[in-house]
Design a protein around this motif. Sequence first.
Motif, PDB file in Angstrom:
ATOM      1  N   THR A 113       0.842  -1.193   0.000  1.00  0.00           N
ATOM      2  CA  THR A 113       0.000   0.000   0.000  1.00  0.00           C
ATOM      3  C   THR A 113       0.881   1.248   0.000  1.00  0.00           C
ATOM      4  N   GLY A 139      -3.627   0.316  -3.234  1.00  0.00           N
ATOM      5  CA  GLY A 139      -3.183  -0.979  -2.735  1.00  0.00           C
ATOM      6  C   GLY A 139      -2.893  -1.917  -3.897  1.00  0.00           C
ATOM      7  N   ASN A 141      -2.090  -5.993  -4.831  1.00  0.00           N
ATOM      8  CA  ASN A 141      -2.117  -7.389  -4.383  1.00  0.00           C
ATOM      9  C   ASN A 141      -1.519  -8.263  -5.476  1.00  0.00           C
ATOM     10  N   ALA A 162      -7.383   2.077  -1.615  1.00  0.00           N
ATOM     11  CA  ALA A 162      -7.251   1.545  -0.258  1.00  0.00           C
ATOM     12  C   ALA A 162      -7.263   2.695   0.738  1.00  0.00           C
ATOM     13  N   ALA A 189      -9.254  -2.688   1.360  1.00  0.00           N
ATOM     14  CA  ALA A 189      -8.827  -2.659  -0.038  1.00  0.00           C
ATOM     15  C   ALA A 189      -9.508  -3.836  -0.732  1.00  0.00           C
TER      16      ALA A 189
END
Length: 215
Positions: A113, A139, A141, A162, A189
């Motif tokens: 983040t 954010g 991932n 986020a 998020a």
Amino acid sequence: MKKLVGLFGLLALFIMPVAAQDTAAPPQDQAPTAPTEPVKVKHTYPTPKSELSGGFTIRGYYGLNGSTINMKGGFASYDYNFFRWLGLEGEVLGVSGLLKIPMQPALDVHIFTALAGPKIYPLGHHKFTPFGHFLYGAGINTTAVSAFGGYGGNASAVVVQAWQLGGGLDYNRWTHWGIRLIQFDYGSAKFLGNNIPNQSSKRVSFGFVYRFGEK
């Protein structure tokens, strides 16, 4: 004879003042004064112009079907103070963990983040300094899965909005260095899409703080 009498008269004139001084009462000594204790100077904690902090983070991320990923990593942040009670903070964070799924290979999950927002010091800056903040940003991932059952491994990445809300307590032990005793944050998020509920996270952090400059 007259000369002898005159001589004794002169001696008497010199002896009488000296005798009077000898018979006078000796001056009394002054009573000793009690020693005064040194005045204690209260230590002040000026508002630093900027602060750098960083340390260790434990983050629990709640995802699909109530699954939980216990993730570990670190954070680093920079805070510029406008007033003794208000600053602007920017923070980057990175954590990773394994999501175990029955009858499937574990997912290697990494979350990053980059957030920014206001940081509030409700009591100003002291030896123990509590703070609160609200941060908003992006954010990321990244998820990787190894080969399993004849299927090749693959990896994917998702970037979403986020935010996080939280606060903590700093112990300003030295002139420039302090200890981040504790920091709690709650954030969200939606890496799995907006239609999946409860994609939130709880985070606990510890670390160090370096202060420089003065407002």
